[in-house]
Design a protein around this motif. Structure first.
Motif, PDB file in Angstrom:
ATOM      1  N   TYR A 129      27.309  32.428  51.146  1.00 12.65           N
ATOM      2  CA  TYR A 129      27.362  30.969  51.170  1.00 12.65           C
ATOM      3  C   TYR A 129      27.589  30.371  49.779  1.00 12.65           C
ATOM      4  CZ  TYR A 129      25.645  26.157  51.742  1.00 12.65           C
ATOM      5  OH  TYR A 129      25.520  24.794  51.734  1.00 12.65           O
ATOM      6  N   LYS A 130      26.778  30.768  48.802  1.00 16.57           N
ATOM      7  CA  LYS A 130      26.892  30.191  47.462  1.00 16.57           C
ATOM      8  C   LYS A 130      28.226  30.528  46.809  1.00 16.57           C
ATOM      9  CE  LYS A 130      21.934  30.001  46.486  1.00 16.57           C
ATOM     10  NZ  LYS A 130      20.835  30.475  45.596  1.00 16.57           N
ATOM     11  N   ASP A 131      28.681  31.753  47.016  1.00 13.60           N
ATOM     12  CA  ASP A 131      29.949  32.150  46.412  1.00 13.60           C
ATOM     13  C   ASP A 131      31.131  31.466  47.086  1.00 13.60           C
ATOM     14  OD1 ASP A 131      28.883  33.777  44.469  1.00 13.60           O
ATOM     15  OD2 ASP A 131      28.931  35.576  45.701  1.00 13.60           O
ATOM     16  N   CYS A 132      30.996  31.126  48.357  1.00 13.33           N
ATOM     17  CA  CYS A 132      32.063  30.406  49.040  1.00 13.33           C
ATOM     18  C   CYS A 132      32.112  28.943  48.605  1.00 13.33           C
ATOM     19  CB  CYS A 132      31.893  30.501  50.555  1.00 13.33           C
ATOM     20  SG  CYS A 132      32.425  32.073  51.241  1.00 13.33           S
ATOM     21  N   LEU A 133      30.969  28.411  48.187  1.00  7.26           N
ATOM     22  CA  LEU A 133      30.953  27.055  47.652  1.00  7.26           C
ATOM     23  C   LEU A 133      31.712  27.005  46.330  1.00  7.26           C
ATOM     24  CD1 LEU A 133      27.262  25.931  48.319  1.00  7.26           C
ATOM     25  CD2 LEU A 133      29.313  24.808  49.180  1.00  7.26           C
ATOM     26  N   ASN A 134      31.554  28.055  45.524  1.00  6.56           N
ATOM     27  CA  ASN A 134      32.206  28.133  44.215  1.00  6.56           C
ATOM     28  C   ASN A 134      32.769  29.525  44.001  1.00  6.56           C
ATOM     29  OD1 ASN A 134      31.424  25.423  42.876  1.00  6.56           O
ATOM     30  ND2 ASN A 134      29.473  26.193  43.664  1.00  6.56           N
ATOM     31  N   PRO A 135      33.851  29.876  44.682  1.00  3.16           N
ATOM     32  CA  PRO A 135      34.392  31.229  44.583  1.00  3.16           C
ATOM     33  C   PRO A 135      35.022  31.506  43.212  1.00  3.16           C
ATOM     34  CG  PRO A 135      35.904  29.844  45.802  1.00  3.16           C
ATOM     35  CD  PRO A 135      34.670  29.023  45.570  1.00  3.16           C
ATOM     36  N   ASP A 136      35.008  32.773  42.843  1.00  2.46           N
ATOM     37  CA  ASP A 136      35.633  33.214  41.605  1.00  2.46           C
ATOM     38  C   ASP A 136      36.449  34.455  41.948  1.00  2.46           C
ATOM     39  OD1 ASP A 136      36.385  34.151  39.142  1.00  2.46           O
ATOM     40  OD2 ASP A 136      34.436  33.833  38.196  1.00  2.46           O
ATOM     41  N   ILE A 137      37.727  34.252  42.251  1.00  2.62           N
ATOM     42  CA  ILE A 137      38.567  35.331  42.750  1.00  2.62           C
ATOM     43  C   ILE A 137      38.713  36.447  41.723  1.00  2.62           C
ATOM     44  CG2 ILE A 137      40.893  35.909  43.546  1.00  2.62           C
ATOM     45  CD1 ILE A 137      41.053  33.113  44.744  1.00  2.62           C
ATOM     46  N   GLU A 138      38.879  36.090  40.464  1.00  2.00           N
ATOM     47  CA  GLU A 138      39.075  37.095  39.420  1.00  2.00           C
ATOM     48  C   GLU A 138      37.875  38.019  39.251  1.00  2.00           C
ATOM     49  OE1 GLU A 138      41.737  37.768  37.772  1.00  2.00           O
ATOM     50  OE2 GLU A 138      43.020  36.115  38.398  1.00  2.00           O
ATOM     51  N   HIS A 139      36.678  37.509  39.567  1.00  2.00           N
ATOM     52  CA  HIS A 139      35.455  38.300  39.401  1.00  2.00           C
ATOM     53  C   HIS A 139      34.834  38.707  40.734  1.00  2.00           C
ATOM     54  CE1 HIS A 139      35.862  36.220  35.483  1.00  2.00           C
ATOM     55  NE2 HIS A 139      35.374  37.345  35.007  1.00  2.00           N
ATOM     56  N   CYS A 140      35.661  38.738  41.768  1.00  2.00           N
ATOM     57  CA  CYS A 140      35.244  39.257  43.075  1.00  2.00           C
ATOM     58  C   CYS A 140      34.049  38.505  43.660  1.00  2.00           C
ATOM     59  CB  CYS A 140      34.942  40.756  42.994  1.00  2.00           C
ATOM     60  SG  CYS A 140      36.328  41.738  42.386  1.00  2.00           S
ATOM     61  N   LYS A 141      34.101  37.205  43.643  1.00  2.61           N
ATOM     62  CA  LYS A 141      33.077  36.395  44.284  1.00  2.61           C
ATOM     63  C   LYS A 141      33.732  35.476  45.297  1.00  2.61           C
ATOM     64  CE  LYS A 141      29.794  36.352  40.442  1.00  2.61           C
ATOM     65  NZ  LYS A 141      29.007  35.522  39.519  1.00  2.61           N
ATOM     66  N   PRO A 142      33.397  35.619  46.574  1.00  4.71           N
ATOM     67  CA  PRO A 142      32.423  36.538  47.175  1.00  4.71           C
ATOM     68  C   PRO A 142      32.859  38.002  47.103  1.00  4.71           C
ATOM     69  CG  PRO A 142      33.615  35.343  48.867  1.00  4.71           C
ATOM     70  CD  PRO A 142      34.023  34.723  47.568  1.00  4.71           C
ATOM     71  N   ALA A 143      31.886  38.893  47.248  1.00  2.35           N
ATOM     72  CA  ALA A 143      32.119  40.315  47.018  1.00  2.35           C
ATOM     73  C   ALA A 143      33.156  40.915  47.958  1.00  2.35           C
ATOM     74  CB  ALA A 143      30.800  41.073  47.143  1.00  2.35           C
ATOM     75  N   TRP A 144      33.308  40.352  49.153  1.00  2.00           N
ATOM     76  CA  TRP A 144      34.251  40.934  50.109  1.00  2.00           C
ATOM     77  C   TRP A 144      35.707  40.805  49.678  1.00  2.00           C
ATOM     78  CZ3 TRP A 144      37.261  36.896  51.677  1.00  2.00           C
ATOM     79  CH2 TRP A 144      36.677  35.630  51.866  1.00  2.00           C
ATOM     80  N   LEU A 145      35.989  40.006  48.653  1.00  2.00           N
ATOM     81  CA  LEU A 145      37.350  39.906  48.147  1.00  2.00           C
ATOM     82  C   LEU A 145      37.863  41.238  47.617  1.00  2.00           C
ATOM     83  CD1 LEU A 145      37.262  36.488  46.257  1.00  2.00           C
ATOM     84  CD2 LEU A 145      38.786  37.080  48.134  1.00  2.00           C
ATOM     85  N   CYS A 146      36.947  42.058  47.114  1.00  3.15           N
ATOM     86  CA  CYS A 146      37.327  43.347  46.518  1.00  3.15           C
ATOM     87  C   CYS A 146      36.780  44.540  47.286  1.00  3.15           C
ATOM     88  CB  CYS A 146      36.836  43.417  45.079  1.00  3.15           C
ATOM     89  SG  CYS A 146      37.499  42.117  44.012  1.00  3.15           S
ATOM     90  N   ASN A 147      35.725  44.348  48.045  1.00  4.49           N
ATOM     91  CA  ASN A 147      35.110  45.461  48.765  1.00  4.49           C
ATOM     92  C   ASN A 147      35.087  45.127  50.254  1.00  4.49           C
ATOM     93  OD1 ASN A 147      33.578  47.517  49.794  1.00  4.49           O
ATOM     94  ND2 ASN A 147      31.909  47.339  48.313  1.00  4.49           N
ATOM     95  N   TYR A 148      36.109  45.573  50.977  1.00  2.69           N
ATOM     96  CA  TYR A 148      36.273  45.197  52.375  1.00  2.69           C
ATOM     97  C   TYR A 148      35.301  45.904  53.308  1.00  2.69           C
ATOM     98  CZ  TYR A 148      40.585  44.468  49.823  1.00  2.69           C
ATOM     99  OH  TYR A 148      41.491  44.153  48.850  1.00  2.69           O
ATOM    100  N   GLU A 149      34.629  46.933  52.823  1.00  4.84           N
ATOM    101  CA  GLU A 149      33.679  47.679  53.653  1.00  4.84           C
ATOM    102  C   GLU A 149      32.237  47.399  53.248  1.00  4.84           C
ATOM    103  OE1 GLU A 149      35.196  51.556  52.945  1.00  4.84           O
ATOM    104  OE2 GLU A 149      36.972  51.269  54.194  1.00  4.84           O
ATOM    105  N   ILE A 150      32.039  46.290  52.551  1.00  4.51           N
ATOM    106  CA  ILE A 150      30.720  45.958  52.028  1.00  4.51           C
ATOM    107  C   ILE A 150      29.685  45.765  53.136  1.00  4.51           C
ATOM    108  CG2 ILE A 150      31.090  43.452  51.968  1.00  4.51           C
ATOM    109  CD1 ILE A 150      29.607  43.450  49.266  1.00  4.51           C
ATOM    110  N   GLU A 151      30.138  45.414  54.346  1.00  5.22           N
ATOM    111  CA  GLU A 151      29.222  45.220  55.468  1.00  5.22           C
ATOM    112  C   GLU A 151      28.909  46.532  56.184  1.00  5.22           C
ATOM    113  OE1 GLU A 151      28.041  42.056  56.938  1.00  5.22           O
ATOM    114  OE2 GLU A 151      28.512  41.332  54.940  1.00  5.22           O
ATOM    115  N   GLY A 152      29.590  47.612  55.787  1.00  5.25           N
ATOM    116  CA  GLY A 152      29.386  48.892  56.464  1.00  5.25           C
ATOM    117  C   GLY A 152      30.316  49.102  57.642  1.00  5.25           C
ATOM    118  N   TYR A 153      31.341  48.247  57.746  1.00  5.29           N
ATOM    119  CA  TYR A 153      32.325  48.343  58.828  1.00  5.29           C
ATOM    120  C   TYR A 153      33.726  48.239  58.227  1.00  5.29           C
ATOM    121  CZ  TYR A 153      28.129  46.816  61.329  1.00  5.29           C
ATOM    122  OH  TYR A 153      26.852  46.690  61.789  1.00  5.29           O
ATOM    123  N   ALA A 154      34.722  48.656  59.008  1.00  7.16           N
ATOM    124  CA  ALA A 154      36.104  48.456  58.593  1.00  7.16           C
ATOM    125  C   ALA A 154      36.349  46.960  58.433  1.00  7.16           C
ATOM    126  CB  ALA A 154      37.057  49.049  59.630  1.00  7.16           C
TER     127      ALA A 154
END
Length: 358
Positions: A129-154
């Motif tokens: 939620y907080k990262d979507c309010l103020n995303p930072d694409i270059e620094h991978c915020k929110p984290a799923w921008l760079c890690n697509y399996e962060i939830e443990g699923y494809a």
């Protein structure tokens, strides 16, 4: 017309706080995180109608349809109850609805309506939620921008540029993500089913798969919209996951896949060959395939294969990428396992491929 479209997205960006200076605390977290794997909830949207009540009802109907898709439930009768103003029950539980009107003069028609439907109220924790309010694409915020399996699923991230209609953007971004999923995880998706599935629901999708190598048979899988935001440029980013496909994330460094900088970081996979491809005129599919092809070329060269780039064929077969190199009537084949895809914020695609010996 282009000016009107731009105003719509600027309105979204400023009102939601994603990349804008204005932060609106009342924006509901469930807009940014409409679904969770273990949380029975979904979201729907509606443009303004002649009557405000009608706009809210359309948003509720779409949210309820997505919830029913998630629960594998037919809810035609329940949708009719919304129009009649009656309580809605699923699985003997009362459905909770939440609505919100995003009002801003820069919207087309000045506003857009959103609704949440769930078997309980949307409650914390909201991971992004907080990262979507103020995303930072270059620094991978929110984290799923760079890690697509962060939830443990494809998972995959779909991106949509400014479009003539918010729903068109939403659907385009979801289709973009599903296409990436199909290439990354060996899923052969029936295009007709994609169009049919995403026509109405806006939170979860049931996709029919022709060939799904992880289980060796064809069956429907669910695509869940996990999170989304709008960046400074008005682009819509949507993170989707396939809860039926569990994936343990590979190691990462500073939010990016470890194989980008260390080809030996996954010990049981051996050396990871990295292919790179810049944006392609023929779209994201062609770009991904080019990155994989470049990784396979590197692999072939390391095995002493003499390459004539005009005689290369690359295909996907049961999650294995096979490349055939033909030179002077001699055909040599290399096989690789796609370890992962990384989409840089600047549009470059990186593909990590491990060699398959047999």
């Amino acid at each position: 017309m282009r000016k009107v479209i731009l105003l719509l997205l600027v309105g979204l960006t400023t009102l939601y706080g994603c990349g804008g200076k204005k932060k609106v605390a009342t924006t509901p977290p469930w807009f940014f995180e409409p679904g969770r794997p273990n949380f029975p909830g979904s979201v729907g949207f509606s443009n303004p109608c002649i009557k405000e009540k009608q706009a809210y009802n359309i948003a509720k109907e779409r949210a309820l349809q997505s919830l029913c898709t998630l629960l594998n439930t037919n809810c035609k009768n329940e949708i009719k109850k919304i129009k009649k103003g009656k309580p809605v029950y699923l699985n003997n539980k009362k459905v909770t609805f939440q609505t919100y009107k995003f009002k801003d003069q820069r919207f087309v028609a000045g506003e857009i309506y959103a609704a949440f439907a769930g078997l309980k109220k949307p409650e914390p924790p909201f991971k992004y939620y907080k990262d979507c309010l103020n995303p930072d694409i270059e620094h991978c915020k929110p984290a799923w921008l760079c890690n697509y399996e962060i939830e443990g699923y494809a998972g995959a991230v779909g991106i949509s540029n400014i479009n003539s209609h918010f729903f068109n953007e939403y659907i385009y971004a979801v289709k973009d993500a599903v296409e990436k999923l199909s290439l990354m995880y060996g899923i052969n998706v029936n295009g007709t089913e994609i169009r049919k599935s995403i026509k109405t629901p806006l939170g979860s999708y049931k996709i029919t798969v022709k060939d799904f190598s992880f289980h060796g048979k064809s069956y429907p899988i669910h695509i869940l919209v996990r999170s989304l935001f709008v960046d400074k440029e008005g682009r819509l980013f949507i993170y989707v996951i396939a809860p039926e496909i569990k994936k343990k994330p590979y190691p990462s460094v500073n939010g990016k896949p470890c194989w980008l900088t260390n080809p030996f970081c996954i010990k049981n996979k051996g050396y990871i060959y990295v292919g790179v491809a810049k944006p392609n005129l023929f779209g994201i599919k062609a770009q991904i395939k080019k990155a994989i092809e470049n990784a396979l070329i590197q692999m072939a060269k390391s095995n002493g294969v003499r390459i004539d780039t005009e005689s290369i064929s690359v295909k996907l077969n049961n999650s294995r990428w096979i490349s055939a190199f033909t030179r002077e009537n001699t055909r040599e084949i290399v096989k690789g396992e796609l370890i992962g895809i990384y989409f840089s914020p600047k549009g470059t695609v990186f593909a990590g491929v491990a060699e398959i010996k047999n």
